[in-house]
Write a protein that holds these residues in place. Structure first.
Motif, PDB file in Angstrom:
ATOM      1  N   ALA A   3     -10.097 -57.108 -10.065  1.00 20.24           N
ATOM      2  CA  ALA A   3     -10.662 -55.849  -9.560  1.00 20.24           C
ATOM      3  C   ALA A   3     -11.505 -55.261 -10.685  1.00 20.24           C
ATOM      4  O   ALA A   3     -11.317 -54.114 -11.093  1.00 20.24           O
ATOM      5  CB  ALA A   3      -9.545 -54.897  -9.145  1.00 20.24           C
ATOM      6  N   ILE A   4     -12.423 -56.064 -11.187  1.00 20.68           N
ATOM      7  CA  ILE A   4     -13.076 -55.789 -12.463  1.00 20.68           C
ATOM      8  C   ILE A   4     -14.420 -55.077 -12.326  1.00 20.68           C
ATOM      9  O   ILE A   4     -15.019 -54.696 -13.325  1.00 20.68           O
ATOM     10  CB  ILE A   4     -13.261 -57.095 -13.272  1.00 20.68           C
ATOM     11  N   GLY A   5     -14.916 -54.909 -11.109  1.00 25.88           N
ATOM     12  CA  GLY A   5     -16.143 -54.138 -10.914  1.00 25.88           C
ATOM     13  C   GLY A   5     -17.404 -54.851 -11.381  1.00 25.88           C
ATOM     14  O   GLY A   5     -17.386 -56.040 -11.729  1.00 25.88           O
ATOM     15  N   ASP A   8     -24.181 -52.290 -14.097  1.00 25.39           N
ATOM     16  CA  ASP A   8     -25.548 -52.132 -13.591  1.00 25.39           C
ATOM     17  C   ASP A   8     -26.554 -52.292 -14.717  1.00 25.39           C
ATOM     18  O   ASP A   8     -26.451 -51.617 -15.742  1.00 25.39           O
ATOM     19  CB  ASP A   8     -25.721 -50.739 -12.967  1.00 25.39           C
ATOM     20  N   CYS A  30     -25.191 -43.046   0.372  1.00 24.25           N
ATOM     21  CA  CYS A  30     -24.225 -42.225  -0.369  1.00 24.25           C
ATOM     22  C   CYS A  30     -24.858 -40.928  -0.862  1.00 24.25           C
ATOM     23  O   CYS A  30     -24.226 -39.885  -0.853  1.00 24.25           O
ATOM     24  CB  CYS A  30     -23.692 -42.977  -1.588  1.00 24.25           C
ATOM     25  N   HIS A  31     -26.098 -41.006  -1.355  1.00 22.16           N
ATOM     26  CA  HIS A  31     -26.626 -39.883  -2.136  1.00 22.16           C
ATOM     27  C   HIS A  31     -27.843 -39.208  -1.526  1.00 22.16           C
ATOM     28  O   HIS A  31     -28.232 -38.138  -1.992  1.00 22.16           O
ATOM     29  CB  HIS A  31     -26.949 -40.348  -3.556  1.00 22.16           C
ATOM     30  N   SER A 124     -16.830 -58.483 -16.196  1.00 18.53           N
ATOM     31  CA  SER A 124     -16.031 -59.225 -17.183  1.00 18.53           C
ATOM     32  C   SER A 124     -16.296 -60.724 -16.990  1.00 18.53           C
ATOM     33  O   SER A 124     -16.481 -61.179 -15.858  1.00 18.53           O
ATOM     34  CB  SER A 124     -14.543 -58.926 -16.957  1.00 18.53           C
ATOM     35  N   GLY A 160     -13.515 -55.546  -4.361  1.00 16.54           N
ATOM     36  CA  GLY A 160     -14.432 -54.541  -4.906  1.00 16.54           C
ATOM     37  C   GLY A 160     -15.792 -55.104  -5.299  1.00 16.54           C
ATOM     38  O   GLY A 160     -16.205 -56.182  -4.867  1.00 16.54           O
ATOM     39  N   ASP A 161     -16.464 -54.353  -6.160  1.00 19.40           N
ATOM     40  CA  ASP A 161     -17.856 -54.652  -6.508  1.00 19.40           C
ATOM     41  C   ASP A 161     -18.045 -56.034  -7.123  1.00 19.40           C
ATOM     42  O   ASP A 161     -19.130 -56.615  -7.003  1.00 19.40           O
ATOM     43  CB  ASP A 161     -18.387 -53.613  -7.508  1.00 19.40           C
ATOM     44  N   GLY A 167     -21.267 -52.519  -2.844  1.00 23.39           N
ATOM     45  CA  GLY A 167     -20.002 -51.939  -2.391  1.00 23.39           C
ATOM     46  C   GLY A 167     -19.983 -50.440  -2.365  1.00 23.39           C
ATOM     47  O   GLY A 167     -20.953 -49.777  -2.707  1.00 23.39           O
ATOM     48  N   SER A 168     -18.832 -49.915  -1.928  1.00 19.89           N
ATOM     49  CA  SER A 168     -18.570 -48.480  -1.940  1.00 19.89           C
ATOM     50  C   SER A 168     -17.064 -48.322  -2.149  1.00 19.89           C
ATOM     51  O   SER A 168     -16.316 -49.308  -2.099  1.00 19.89           O
ATOM     52  CB  SER A 168     -18.978 -47.843  -0.609  1.00 19.89           C
ATOM     53  N   VAL A 169     -16.644 -47.089  -2.356  1.00 23.26           N
ATOM     54  CA  VAL A 169     -15.213 -46.851  -2.565  1.00 23.26           C
ATOM     55  C   VAL A 169     -14.421 -47.288  -1.329  1.00 23.26           C
ATOM     56  O   VAL A 169     -13.397 -47.974  -1.443  1.00 23.26           O
ATOM     57  CB  VAL A 169     -14.969 -45.360  -2.892  1.00 23.26           C
ATOM     58  N   THR A 172     -14.213 -51.009  -1.146  1.00 27.32           N
ATOM     59  CA  THR A 172     -13.344 -51.527  -2.208  1.00 27.32           C
ATOM     60  C   THR A 172     -11.879 -51.338  -1.846  1.00 27.32           C
ATOM     61  O   THR A 172     -11.052 -52.251  -2.040  1.00 27.32           O
ATOM     62  CB  THR A 172     -13.665 -50.807  -3.539  1.00 27.32           C
TER      63      THR A 172
HETATM   64  C1  LIG Z   1     -24.398 -44.504  -9.615  1.00 21.84           C
HETATM   65  C2  LIG Z   1     -23.370 -44.895  -8.587  1.00 21.84           C
HETATM   66  C3  LIG Z   1     -23.046 -44.010  -7.567  1.00 21.84           C
HETATM   67  C4  LIG Z   1     -22.120 -44.385  -6.596  1.00 21.84           C
HETATM   68  N1  LIG Z   1     -21.822 -43.481  -5.595  1.00 21.84           N
HETATM   69  C5  LIG Z   1     -20.914 -43.816  -4.659  1.00 21.84           C
HETATM   70  C6  LIG Z   1     -20.570 -42.883  -3.622  1.00 21.84           C
HETATM   71  O1  LIG Z   1     -21.085 -41.776  -3.564  1.00 21.84           O
HETATM   72  N2  LIG Z   1     -19.649 -43.270  -2.693  1.00 21.84           N
HETATM   73  C7  LIG Z   1     -19.060 -44.509  -2.732  1.00 21.84           C
HETATM   74  O2  LIG Z   1     -18.220 -44.796  -1.876  1.00 21.84           O
HETATM   75  N3  LIG Z   1     -19.360 -45.400  -3.703  1.00 21.84           N
HETATM   76  C8  LIG Z   1     -20.266 -45.084  -4.667  1.00 21.84           C
HETATM   77  N4  LIG Z   1     -20.584 -45.982  -5.649  1.00 21.84           N
HETATM   78  C9  LIG Z   1     -19.955 -47.319  -5.628  1.00 21.84           C
HETATM   79  C10 LIG Z   1     -18.524 -47.275  -6.147  1.00 21.84           C
HETATM   80  O3  LIG Z   1     -18.487 -46.574  -7.385  1.00 21.84           O
HETATM   81  C11 LIG Z   1     -18.023 -48.704  -6.337  1.00 21.84           C
HETATM   82  O4  LIG Z   1     -18.229 -49.448  -5.140  1.00 21.84           O
HETATM   83  C12 LIG Z   1     -16.549 -48.734  -6.682  1.00 21.84           C
HETATM   84  O5  LIG Z   1     -16.285 -47.948  -7.840  1.00 21.84           O
HETATM   85  C13 LIG Z   1     -16.121 -50.172  -6.949  1.00 21.84           C
HETATM   86  O6  LIG Z   1     -14.769 -50.173  -7.363  1.00 21.84           O
HETATM   87  P1  LIG Z   1     -14.209 -51.378  -8.219  1.00 21.84           P
HETATM   88  O7  LIG Z   1     -12.755 -51.073  -8.420  1.00 21.84           O
HETATM   89  O8  LIG Z   1     -14.582 -52.676  -7.617  1.00 21.84           O
HETATM   90  O9  LIG Z   1     -14.984 -51.309  -9.627  1.00 21.84           O
HETATM   91  P2  LIG Z   1     -14.956 -50.184 -10.748  1.00 21.84           P
HETATM   92  O10 LIG Z   1     -14.849 -48.816 -10.160  1.00 21.84           O
HETATM   93  O11 LIG Z   1     -16.133 -50.494 -11.610  1.00 21.84           O
HETATM   94  O12 LIG Z   1     -13.612 -50.447 -11.539  1.00 21.84           O
HETATM   95  C14 LIG Z   1     -13.386 -51.668 -12.235  1.00 21.84           C
HETATM   96  C15 LIG Z   1     -12.534 -51.363 -13.460  1.00 21.84           C
HETATM   97  O13 LIG Z   1     -12.114 -52.602 -14.062  1.00 21.84           O
HETATM   98  C16 LIG Z   1     -12.216 -52.455 -15.477  1.00 21.84           C
HETATM   99  N5  LIG Z   1     -12.321 -53.801 -16.074  1.00 21.84           N
HETATM  100  C17 LIG Z   1     -13.384 -54.648 -16.078  1.00 21.84           C
HETATM  101  N6  LIG Z   1     -13.068 -55.788 -16.702  1.00 21.84           N
HETATM  102  C18 LIG Z   1     -11.771 -55.688 -17.083  1.00 21.84           C
HETATM  103  C19 LIG Z   1     -10.867 -56.562 -17.761  1.00 21.84           C
HETATM  104  N7  LIG Z   1     -11.237 -57.790 -18.175  1.00 21.84           N
HETATM  105  N8  LIG Z   1      -9.608 -56.114 -17.993  1.00 21.84           N
HETATM  106  C20 LIG Z   1      -9.214 -54.885 -17.574  1.00 21.84           C
HETATM  107  N9  LIG Z   1     -10.029 -54.013 -16.915  1.00 21.84           N
HETATM  108  C21 LIG Z   1     -11.282 -54.414 -16.675  1.00 21.84           C
HETATM  109  C22 LIG Z   1     -13.450 -51.607 -15.672  1.00 21.84           C
HETATM  110  O14 LIG Z   1     -13.455 -50.997 -16.933  1.00 21.84           O
HETATM  111  C23 LIG Z   1     -13.286 -50.591 -14.546  1.00 21.84           C
HETATM  112  O15 LIG Z   1     -12.507 -49.485 -14.937  1.00 21.84           O
HETATM  113  C24 LIG Z   1     -21.499 -45.652  -6.651  1.00 21.84           C
HETATM  114  C25 LIG Z   1     -21.812 -46.536  -7.698  1.00 21.84           C
HETATM  115  C26 LIG Z   1     -22.735 -46.162  -8.661  1.00 21.84           C
HETATM  116  C27 LIG Z   1     -23.068 -47.130  -9.786  1.00 21.84           C
END
Ligand SMILES: Cc1cc2nc3c(=O)[nH]c(=O)nc-3n(C[C@H](O)[C@H](O)[C@H](O)COP(=O)(O)OP(=O)(O)OC[C@H]3O[C@@H](n4cnc5c(N)ncnc54)[C@H](O)[C@@H]3O)c2cc1C
Length: 189
Positions: A3-5, A8, A30-31, A124, A160-161, A167-169, A172
Motif C-alpha cells: 500500500a505504498i502509493g 508525482d 476532485c478539485h 518504493s 491504492g495508487d 486513484g482516489s481515496v 483506494t
Molecule cells: C495533489 C493531489 C490531490 C488529491 N486530491 C484528492 C481528492 O480531493 N480526493 C481523493 O479522493 N483523492 C485525491 N487524491 C488522490 C489520493 O490522495 C490518493 O489516491 C490516495 O492517497 C492513495 O492512497 P495510497 O494509500 O495508495 O497512497 P498514499 O496516500 O501515497 O500512501 C502510501 C504511504 O506508503 C508509504 N510508503 C511508501 N513506501 C513505503 C515503504 N517501503 N515502507 C513503508 N511505507 C511506505 C508512503 O510514505 C505513504 O505514507 C489527490 C492526490 C494528489 C497528488
C-alpha cells in the motif's frame, strides 16, 4: 500487502511544486468545483493536457498553457474553443501568488487554480524487487493485479495508487478492503 502509493513527477516550472495539492492539482473531478466558476489554468506537461482542456470548462473558464509540452492539432483547437478553453502558446516563467502564471512576454495571468499532468512512479522499489509485474499506464507505471488484488507473485497483494492507473481515496479504500479479504483468504485456502 503493498500500500505504498505513488510519487508525482511534476513539470519543471519554477515554484509549481510548492503549490502542489494547494492550488495546483491533476484531477478535475476532485478539485474543479473547489475553484468556483472562474479562470482556471492548465499547464501542459504531456498530451493528457487535451483531457484537461476538454473537461475543465465544466468547472470554469480554462486557459491551456502549452508551455512547449503539447502541440494540439487545428481540430483540437477548434474543439477546445467550442468547449470554452482558450489556448496560450507563450511559455511560462514561473507561478506566483496563489495561481498567477507569469509568461516570458511579461504578462501575468491570474487564475483561481491550476491543473497539470504529473508522471507517476511507484513510491518504493519494493514492488520491483519482489518481482511484481509492472505495467505502463497513461500517467506512469503501476503494479498489475488480478481481480482479487493479487499480484503475480504468490502471497503478495497490493492496493491504492501503486496498483492503479489513477486513484482516489474512495478507490483506494475499496481496493484495500478487497485486498485484505483476499490476503486473509489466502492464509486458509
Ligand atoms: C495533489 C493531489 C490531490 C488529491 N486530491 C484528492 C481528492 O480531493 N480526493 C481523493 O479522493 N483523492 C485525491 N487524491 C488522490 C489520493 O490522495 C490518493 O489516491 C490516495 O492517497 C492513495 O492512497 P495510497 O494509500 O495508495 O497512497 P498514499 O496516500 O501515497 O500512501 C502510501 C504511504 O506508503 C508509504 N510508503 C511508501 N513506501 C513505503 C515503504 N517501503 N515502507 C513503508 N511505507 C511506505 C508512503 O510514505 C505513504 O505514507 C489527490 C492526490 C494528489 C497528488
Amino acid at each position: 500487502m503493498l500500500a505504498i502509493g505513488a510519487r508525482d513527477e511534476l513539470p519543471a516550472v519554477e515554484d509549481l511544486a510548492k503549490r502542489w495539492g494547494r492550488s495546483i492539482f491533476h484531477w478535475p473531478c476532485c478539485h474543479g468545483y473547489e475553484l468556483k466558476p472562474g479562470p482556471i489554468g492548465i499547464i501542459a506537461a504531456s498530451e493528457i493536457a487535451h483531457h484537461h482542456a476538454m473537461m475543465l470548462p465544466d468547472w470554469g473558464a480554462p486557459t491551456l498553457f502549452l508551455n512547449g509540452a503539447y502541440r494540439p492539432t487545428d481540430d483540437d483547437i477548434v474543439a477546445f474553443a467550442r468547449r470554452g478553453t482558450t489556448v496560450e502558446a507563450t511559455s511560462i516563467v514561473r507561478v506566483e501568488g496563489v495561481a498567477d502564471v507569469v509568461l516570458t512576454d511579461d504578462r501575468t495571468l491570474s487564475m483561481n487554480g491550476l491543473f497539470t499532468q504529473p508522471r507517476t512512479h511507484i513510491a518504493s522499489p519494493i514492488a520491483a524487487q519482489l518481482g511484481c509485474t509492472l505495467v505502463q499506464g497513461p500517467m506512469g507505471v503501476f503494479i498489475q493485479l488480478g481481480a482479487m488484488q493479487q499480484t503475480y507473485v504468490p502471497n503478495v497483494f497490493a492496493c491504492g495508487d501503486a496498483a492503479r492507473a489513477a486513484g482516489s481515496v474512495a478507490m483506494t479504500v475499496a481496493d484495500a478492503a478487497m485486498a485484505w479479504v483476499a490476503a486473509h483468504r489466502s492464509t486458509m485456502f
